[in-house]
Design an enzyme around this catalytic site. Structure first.
Site, PDB file in Angstrom:
ATOM      1  NE  ARG A  51      -0.273 -19.618  68.630  1.00 22.28           N
ATOM      2  CZ  ARG A  51       1.052 -19.445  68.505  1.00 22.28           C
ATOM      3  NH1 ARG A  51       1.891 -20.322  69.008  1.00 22.28           N
ATOM      4  NH2 ARG A  51       1.528 -18.397  67.878  1.00 22.28           N
ATOM      5  CE1 TYR A 108     -18.500 -37.859  69.935  1.00 23.65           C
ATOM      6  CE2 TYR A 108     -16.392 -37.275  68.948  1.00 23.65           C
ATOM      7  CZ  TYR A 108     -17.708 -36.967  69.235  1.00 23.65           C
ATOM      8  OH  TYR A 108     -18.220 -35.765  68.838  1.00 23.65           O
ATOM      9  CG  ASP A 119     -12.577 -40.200  75.231  1.00 21.43           C
ATOM     10  OD1 ASP A 119     -13.112 -39.686  76.236  1.00 21.43           O
ATOM     11  OD2 ASP A 119     -12.828 -39.835  74.068  1.00 21.43           O
ATOM     12  CE  LYS A 132     -19.367 -34.123  73.983  1.00 27.39           C
ATOM     13  NZ  LYS A 132     -18.586 -35.251  73.487  1.00 27.39           N
TER      14      LYS A 132
HETATM   15  C1  LIG Z   1     -17.707 -35.503  72.475  1.00 27.85           C
HETATM   16  C2  LIG Z   1     -16.675 -36.527  72.619  1.00 27.85           C
HETATM   17  C3  LIG Z   1     -15.416 -36.373  72.054  1.00 27.85           C
HETATM   18  C4  LIG Z   1     -15.053 -35.168  71.199  1.00 27.85           C
HETATM   19  O1  LIG Z   1     -15.046 -34.011  71.963  1.00 27.85           O
HETATM   20  P1  LIG Z   1     -15.364 -32.550  71.370  1.00 27.85           P
HETATM   21  O2  LIG Z   1     -15.243 -31.672  72.562  1.00 27.85           O
HETATM   22  O3  LIG Z   1     -16.755 -32.594  70.810  1.00 27.85           O
HETATM   23  O4  LIG Z   1     -14.351 -32.280  70.321  1.00 27.85           O
HETATM   24  C5  LIG Z   1     -14.476 -37.375  72.268  1.00 27.85           C
HETATM   25  N1  LIG Z   1     -14.772 -38.468  72.987  1.00 27.85           N
HETATM   26  C6  LIG Z   1     -15.979 -38.665  73.535  1.00 27.85           C
HETATM   27  C7  LIG Z   1     -16.233 -39.900  74.318  1.00 27.85           C
HETATM   28  C8  LIG Z   1     -16.976 -37.708  73.369  1.00 27.85           C
HETATM   29  O5  LIG Z   1     -18.182 -37.923  73.897  1.00 27.85           O
END
Ligand SMILES: *Cc1c(COP(=O)(O)O)cnc(C)c1O
Length: 381
Positions: A48, A100, A174, A199
Site C-alpha cells: 500500500r 466530469y 483535470d 481513459k
Molecule cells: C472518467 C473521468 C474521471 C473519473 O475517473 P475514474 O477513473 O472513472 O474514477 C474524472 N475526470 C474525467 C474528466 C473523467 O473523464
C-alpha cells in the site's frame, strides 16, 4: 537533455530489470517485502505504501506531465478525492460548471457534507472566475477541454488571475481529456494535474486508475501520506496495464484526433445535426485558443441531434461500431447520451446538459467505417 515526449512514453521510469534483463517492467504481485535486518528494507516495506510497478508508472506519468512528483491512485475519483483532502471545512473551492459528472457528484453530494463550500462558474471566462473568488478560496478546479461541451479554458490567463489575487488559490487541472501529449497544465501555470488513467492514458478500456502530478514538495508529502493512509492505491497489474498503454499514447492520440476532426466535419454538414462541439473545428468559438494551447483537437466530439431527446437516444442505440457505453479514451469508438448517462447526476443543477446532446469518444478504427456507421444511425433518428 531530457528525451522527447515520444521517447519518454516508452522509457521514462522504466529500466530493464537488473536481475534478468527483462525489458518490460515486472508486475510485482507482492503485498510485503523481506527486510535484511529489523527495519532495514531495500526501499519497500508494504505494497500500500509502495510497489516497484507502481513506482515505474508514477515516474513515467510525472515525466510526461513535466512534473517533479507523481502519485498513482485506484481511480480518477480517488485521485480527485486525495487532492480535495488537502483542504478542509470552511474552505471555498471554485470549480468549472462543465466538469466530469462524478467530480460534481463528489463535490456536491459528499464533500459539501464536511463543510467544504463549492461554487461552479463558467471556466471559459477568466473574469467570471476572478469575480467568484473569495478571501477563503483555496482551490480552483478545472477541466479543459470541458465535458461534454468541449469548451476551452485559457489556462495561462486563469493562472495569472489566481497568482495576482490576495487569496492565492491553487489551480488543479483535470487533464484526462487532453492528455499530456496535447497539453501540459503545470507548464501553463497549474499546481496539480489530475488524471483518470482509465481513459486515454490506459487507452484500451481494460483498467480503472488515476493519478496526481505536481511540483510542490510539501503538497507531495501530504498526498503521499494520504495515498498510504487512506489506501486507494492501484494494484501492480493495473499499473502495468497503464504503463503498457502509455507506450503508444502519442500514436493513438494522433489517430484519435485525425478521425475526430473528420467526423466533426461530417457532422457539421449533416442535416440531422444542429450543432457540433469540437475544439479545432472552424465553428468552435475558441478555436484559436484551442490551437494555441493544444497540439491537436483530441478524440472527443459532441453534437446535438435534431428531434430532441428521443432522436439522440435513437442515434446512440442504432450505431453498430460505436458501442453504447460510458467512458472514453479507448481504441474503440464509444457513443453515449450524457443527459441520460454520464451526466445524469447533474439533472436539475446549473451543470445540466441538453437532452439531445450525443457524445462520441472517437476510436482509432478506419474512418470510412466510422462515418458510415454514424450516417446509418442518423438516418434512423
Ligand atoms: C472518467 C473521468 C474521471 C473519473 O475517473 P475514474 O477513473 O472513472 O474514477 C474524472 N475526470 C474525467 C474528466 C473523467 O473523464
Amino acid at each position: 537533455m531530457p528525451h522527447k515526449f515520444e521517447t519518454q512514453t516508452i522509457h521514462a521510469g522504466q529500466e530493464p530489470d537488473p536481475q534478468t534483463g527483462a525489458i518490460m517492467t515486472p508486475v510485482y504481485l507482492t503485498s510485503t517485502y523481506v527486510q535484511d535486518a529489523v527495519g532495514k528494507t531495500r526501499g519497500y516495506e508494504y505494497s500500500r505504501t509502495g510497489n516497484p510497478t507502481r513506482a515505474a508508472l508514477e515516474a513515467c506519468l510525472a515525466a510526461l506531465e513535466g512534473a517533479k512528483h507523481g502519485l498513482a491512485f485506484a481511480s480518477g475519483m480517488a485521485a480527485t478525492d486525495a487532492v480535495l483532502r488537502l483542504f478542509g471545512p470552511g474552505d471555498h473551492i471554485l470549480a468549472g460548471n462543465d466538469v466530469y459528472g462524478g467530480t460534481f457528484r463528489l463535490f456536491d453530494k459528499e464533500l459539501s457534507r464536511y463543510g467544504f463550500k463549492f461554487d461552479f462558474v463558467n471556466p471559459r471566462d477568466p473574469a467570471q472566475i476572478e469575480a467568484a473568488l473569495r478571501p477563503e478560496t483555496r482551490l480552483v478546479w478545472l477541466e479543459t477541454p470541458t465535458n461534454p461541451y468541449l469548451g476551452i479554458v485559457d489556462l495561462p490567463a486563469v493562472a495569472k488571475v489566481l497568482k495576482s489575487h490576495s487569496a492565492r488559490p491553487l489551480l488543479a487541472v483535470d487533464n484526462t481529456f487532453a492528455t499530456p501529449y496535447l497539453q501540459q497544465p503545470l507548464a501553463l501555470g497549474a499546481d496539480f494535474v489530475i488524471h483518470s488513467t482509465t481513459k486515454y492514458l490506459g487507452g484500451h478500456s481494460d483498467v480503472v486508475g488515476g493519478a496526481v502530478l505536481l511540483n510542490d514538495d510539501t503538497h507531495f508529502e501530504r498526498l503521499a501520506f494520504l495515498q498510504n493512509g487512506v489506501g486507494a492505491v492501484p494494484g501492480p497489474m493495473d499499473c502495468f496495464l497503464v504503463l503498457r498503454g502509455l507506450k503508444t499514447l502519442h500514436v493513438r492520440m494522433d489517430r484519435h484526433a485525425a478521425n475526430a476532426a473528420a467526423i466533426g466535419d461530417f457532422l457539421a454538414n449533416h442535416p440531422k445535426v444542429e450543432t457540433i462541439y469540437y475544439p479545432f473545428h472552424d465553428s468552435h468559438p475558441q478555436q484559436r485558443l484551442a490551437q494555441k494551447q493544444m497540439r491537436n483537437g483530441g478524440g472527443m466530439v459532441s453534437f446535438e441531434v435534431r428531434g430532441g431527446a428521443a432522436a439522440a437516444r435513437k442515434v446512440a442505440e442504432a450505431t453498430r461500431i460505436f458501442a453504447l457505453a460510458e467512458s472514453l479514451g479507448g481504441v474503440e469508438s464509444i457513443i453515449e447520451v450524457p443527459a441520460a448517462m454520464t451526466h445524469l447526476s447533474t439533472a436539475g443543477s446549473p451543470l445540466e446538459v441538453k437532452p439531445n446532446l450525443v457524445r462520441l469518444s472517437v476510436g482509432i478504427e478506419h474512418l470510412d467505417d466510422l462515418l458510415s456507421d454514424l450516417d446509418t444511425a442518423l438516418k434512423q433518428a
